[in-house]
Design a protein around this motif. Structure first.
Motif, mmCIF file in Angstrom:
data_model
loop_
_atom_site.group_PDB
_atom_site.id
_atom_site.type_symbol
_atom_site.label_atom_id
_atom_site.label_comp_id
_atom_site.label_asym_id
_atom_site.label_seq_id
_atom_site.Cartn_x
_atom_site.Cartn_y
_atom_site.Cartn_z
ATOM 1 N N LYS A 150 -9.921 -26.947 -28.577
ATOM 2 C CA LYS A 150 -10.854 -26.701 -27.479
ATOM 3 C C LYS A 150 -10.546 -25.361 -26.818
ATOM 4 O O LYS A 150 -9.395 -24.931 -26.780
ATOM 5 C CB LYS A 150 -10.769 -27.812 -26.423
ATOM 6 N N THR A 151 -11.594 -24.739 -26.290
ATOM 7 C CA THR A 151 -11.448 -23.518 -25.509
ATOM 8 C C THR A 151 -11.681 -23.846 -24.042
ATOM 9 O O THR A 151 -12.634 -24.556 -23.696
ATOM 10 C CB THR A 151 -12.446 -22.440 -25.969
ATOM 11 N N LYS A 153 -4.978 -26.008 -29.520
ATOM 12 C CA LYS A 153 -5.012 -27.061 -30.544
ATOM 13 C C LYS A 153 -4.221 -28.260 -30.042
ATOM 14 O O LYS A 153 -3.125 -28.113 -29.490
ATOM 15 C CB LYS A 153 -4.393 -26.548 -31.844
ATOM 16 N N ARG A 154 -4.780 -29.456 -30.233
ATOM 17 C CA ARG A 154 -4.058 -30.665 -29.862
ATOM 18 C C ARG A 154 -2.853 -30.842 -30.795
ATOM 19 O O ARG A 154 -3.015 -30.874 -32.027
ATOM 20 C CB ARG A 154 -4.964 -31.892 -29.965
ATOM 21 N N VAL A 155 -1.682 -30.965 -30.228
ATOM 22 C CA VAL A 155 -0.443 -31.138 -30.992
ATOM 23 C C VAL A 155 0.055 -32.558 -30.775
ATOM 24 O O VAL A 155 0.224 -32.981 -29.619
ATOM 25 C CB VAL A 155 0.633 -30.128 -30.544
ATOM 26 N N PRO A 156 0.282 -33.339 -31.824
ATOM 27 C CA PRO A 156 0.776 -34.703 -31.638
ATOM 28 C C PRO A 156 2.048 -34.720 -30.784
ATOM 29 O O PRO A 156 3.027 -34.039 -31.089
ATOM 30 C CB PRO A 156 1.061 -35.175 -33.073
ATOM 31 N N GLY A 157 2.017 -35.462 -29.700
ATOM 32 C CA GLY A 157 3.176 -35.556 -28.818
ATOM 33 C C GLY A 157 3.316 -34.406 -27.847
ATOM 34 O O GLY A 157 4.213 -34.427 -26.995
ATOM 35 N N GLY A 158 2.457 -33.395 -27.944
ATOM 36 C CA GLY A 158 2.559 -32.249 -27.051
ATOM 37 C C GLY A 158 2.060 -32.604 -25.659
ATOM 38 O O GLY A 158 0.892 -32.960 -25.500
ATOM 39 N N PRO A 159 2.900 -32.510 -24.629
ATOM 40 C CA PRO A 159 2.476 -32.950 -23.296
ATOM 41 C C PRO A 159 1.350 -32.108 -22.709
ATOM 42 O O PRO A 159 0.466 -32.630 -22.033
ATOM 43 C CB PRO A 159 3.755 -32.822 -22.454
ATOM 44 N N VAL A 160 1.356 -30.803 -22.969
ATOM 45 C CA VAL A 160 0.338 -29.938 -22.376
ATOM 46 C C VAL A 160 -0.965 -30.006 -23.152
ATOM 47 O O VAL A 160 -2.042 -30.202 -22.573
ATOM 48 C CB VAL A 160 0.838 -28.481 -22.289
ATOM 49 N N GLY A 180 -3.767 -21.153 -38.612
ATOM 50 C CA GLY A 180 -3.902 -22.163 -37.568
ATOM 51 C C GLY A 180 -4.341 -21.571 -36.240
ATOM 52 O O GLY A 180 -5.257 -20.759 -36.162
ATOM 53 N N SER A 181 -3.643 -21.956 -35.153
ATOM 54 C CA SER A 181 -4.015 -21.482 -33.819
ATOM 55 C C SER A 181 -3.609 -20.034 -33.575
ATOM 56 O O SER A 181 -3.889 -19.490 -32.501
ATOM 57 C CB SER A 181 -3.396 -22.389 -32.747
ATOM 58 N N GLY A 182 -2.974 -19.400 -34.560
ATOM 59 C CA GLY A 182 -2.680 -17.977 -34.462
ATOM 60 C C GLY A 182 -3.928 -17.120 -34.497
ATOM 61 O O GLY A 182 -3.852 -15.893 -34.376
ATOM 62 N N THR A 185 -8.307 -27.012 -43.945
ATOM 63 C CA THR A 185 -9.596 -27.355 -44.555
ATOM 64 C C THR A 185 -10.687 -26.538 -43.856
ATOM 65 O O THR A 185 -10.457 -25.978 -42.774
ATOM 66 C CB THR A 185 -9.921 -28.855 -44.396
ATOM 67 N N PRO A 186 -11.898 -26.496 -44.405
ATOM 68 C CA PRO A 186 -12.979 -25.784 -43.709
ATOM 69 C C PRO A 186 -13.293 -26.360 -42.335
ATOM 70 O O PRO A 186 -13.780 -25.640 -41.458
ATOM 71 C CB PRO A 186 -14.164 -25.910 -44.667
ATOM 72 N N ALA A 187 -12.989 -27.646 -42.111
ATOM 73 C CA ALA A 187 -13.215 -28.247 -40.798
ATOM 74 C C ALA A 187 -12.232 -27.740 -39.751
ATOM 75 O O ALA A 187 -12.430 -27.929 -38.544
ATOM 76 C CB ALA A 187 -13.122 -29.773 -40.893
ATOM 77 N N ASP A 188 -11.155 -27.087 -40.208
ATOM 78 C CA ASP A 188 -10.123 -26.582 -39.302
ATOM 79 C C ASP A 188 -10.266 -25.093 -39.009
ATOM 80 O O ASP A 188 -9.411 -24.520 -38.328
ATOM 81 C CB ASP A 188 -8.735 -26.843 -39.893
ATOM 82 N N ILE A 189 -11.304 -24.451 -39.509
ATOM 83 C CA ILE A 189 -11.492 -23.018 -39.265
ATOM 84 C C ILE A 189 -12.049 -22.828 -37.855
ATOM 85 O O ILE A 189 -13.198 -23.171 -37.575
ATOM 86 C CB ILE A 189 -12.443 -22.391 -40.292
ATOM 87 N N VAL A 190 -11.240 -22.270 -36.971
ATOM 88 C CA VAL A 190 -11.645 -22.057 -35.586
ATOM 89 C C VAL A 190 -12.526 -20.805 -35.503
ATOM 90 O O VAL A 190 -12.268 -19.802 -36.168
ATOM 91 C CB VAL A 190 -10.406 -21.898 -34.693
#
Length: 367
Positions: free
Chosen positions: A36-37, A88-95, A136-138, A166-171
């Motif tokens: 999300k932005t 990007k949502r990170v599993p277990g990432g609090p923020v 990724g989020s870079g 995957t193509p679904a992950d292209i931001v």
């Protein structure tokens, strides 16, 4: 050709965290299934001025605790009324999970001024040719650079190669393709490791490799190269460029990793361990909330001592610049040498940056 820092027009003043560090969320946009932005504006009549690729440090109040994180600005200085971060949502990432699940337009948070040196404004290409490599989020600092070139209609020979699972992950996929169609000096290529559930990938598959790079960008050795992504991705790119005989003086990378020691920090820890003399005094560092106690020699930073003891603490730049490791000092004295990552009023309130603070006595940290 340098991308300019956009100044505030007449009638506006620049965002100044020393006067008012509160930002208001104006919009939340879904980019992919887990990205999300978040778009922010100052709550006063201010505008932003920054270089594409720079970051800001944000303060999040989560569960009654202040957590600091660095995020690269994914927006562009050519649109100075707002700034944006893409998370990007990170599993277990609090923020990241709190932002995705709870943060809404109208909510507020605090932030520092933009900072950082990872920008093509700081490293212009003599040939006016650039290669942006992200994983990724870079993608976020690269997006800021490309957006600024597009908005200014610059003739800046730019190739942007993004690696995704995957193509679904292209931001920003649609926006990147649109900019490439409408500005022919921008070329975009995506590399995917696998198909998405509802899309078979017909482009370049696998991970970025030297043959793939030579096929996509035959003249990459003549370009200024910018790299951002997970640590393994950046390490692979460094090895790839080195094997290709690339002039690494024209290689620039950026990463904020809150789980790993940076190479420089590891070297400092090793050096301090090897050179430590018996005469060096050692002080007791207590972390009040976690009830952890570590010994810290007077010539090591508190962060280094804690990580040597196996503690995982938020940190990024390790130079007193970003503010990620900001912590409340309950008692004790430290010598702190920072580079702008903390404001004087925060110091007066007892805050310190543990990455650049060395103990002068026993210290208690509220963490």
């Amino acid at each position: 050709m340098d991308a300019p820092v956009i100044a505030a027009p007449t009638g506006y003043r620049l965002f100044d965290p020393e006067e008012d560090d509160v930002l208001v969320c104006r919009a939340v946009r879904e980019e992919t299934h887990d990205v999300k932005t978040f778009v922010f504006a100052p709550r006063s009549n201010r505008r932003f001025a920054f270089e594409p690729g720079q970051f800001m440090t944000f303060e999040f109040e989560i569960g009654g605790e202040a957590i600091y994180r660095c995020y690269t600005l994914s927006g562009t200085p050519t649109r100075p009324d707002t700034c944006s971060i893409t998370v990007k949502r990170v599993p277990g990432g609090p923020v990241s999970n709190w932002l995705h699940d709870s943060f809404r337009p109208g909510m507020m948070l605090k932030a520092t001024a933009p900072m950082g040196e990872f920008s093509w404004s700081r490293h212009p290409s003599a040939a006016n040719k650039y290669l942006l490599l992200s994983g990724g989020s870079g993608v976020t600092p690269m997006m800021a650079m490309v957006r600024s070139a597009y908005d200014l209609a610059e003739i800046r020979d730019t190739v942007f190669v993004h690696a995704a699972r995957t193509p679904a992950d292209i931001v920003f996929r649609d926006e990147l393709d649109m900019m490439a169609r409408r500005n022919r000096s921008i070329r975009v290529a995506h590399v995917c490791e696998a198909d998405a559930p509802h899309e078979t990938w017909t482009g370049l598959r696998g991970r970025l490799s030297l043959p793939a790079l030579e096929a996509l960008v035959p003249d990459f050795r003549t370009r200024e190269v910018f790299v951002c992504g997970p640590s393994p991705f950046m390490a692979a790119v460094r090895a790839l460029l080195g094997a290709a005989g690339f002039d690494m003086a024209r290689h620039h990378e950026e990463s904020f990793n809150f789980e790993e020691l940076s190479g420089a920090e590891q070297a400092e820890v090793a050096e301090a361990t090897d050179d430590m003399a018996p005469a060096v005094r050692t002080f007791r560092i207590e972390f009040a909330k976690t009830r952890r106690v570590v010994d810290c020699p007077e010539d090591l930073s508190i962060l280094e001592a804690a990580k040597r003891a196996g503690m995982r603490l938020p940190s990024s730049c390790t130079k007193g610049l970003c503010g990620t490791c900001k912590s409340k000092k309950v008692s004790g004295e430290v010598a702190m040498t920072h580079q702008g990552g903390i404001r004087q009023r925060e110091i007066d309130a007892g805050q310190i940056l543990i990455c650049c603070s060395k103990p002068l006595s026993d210290v208690v940290i509220e963490r």
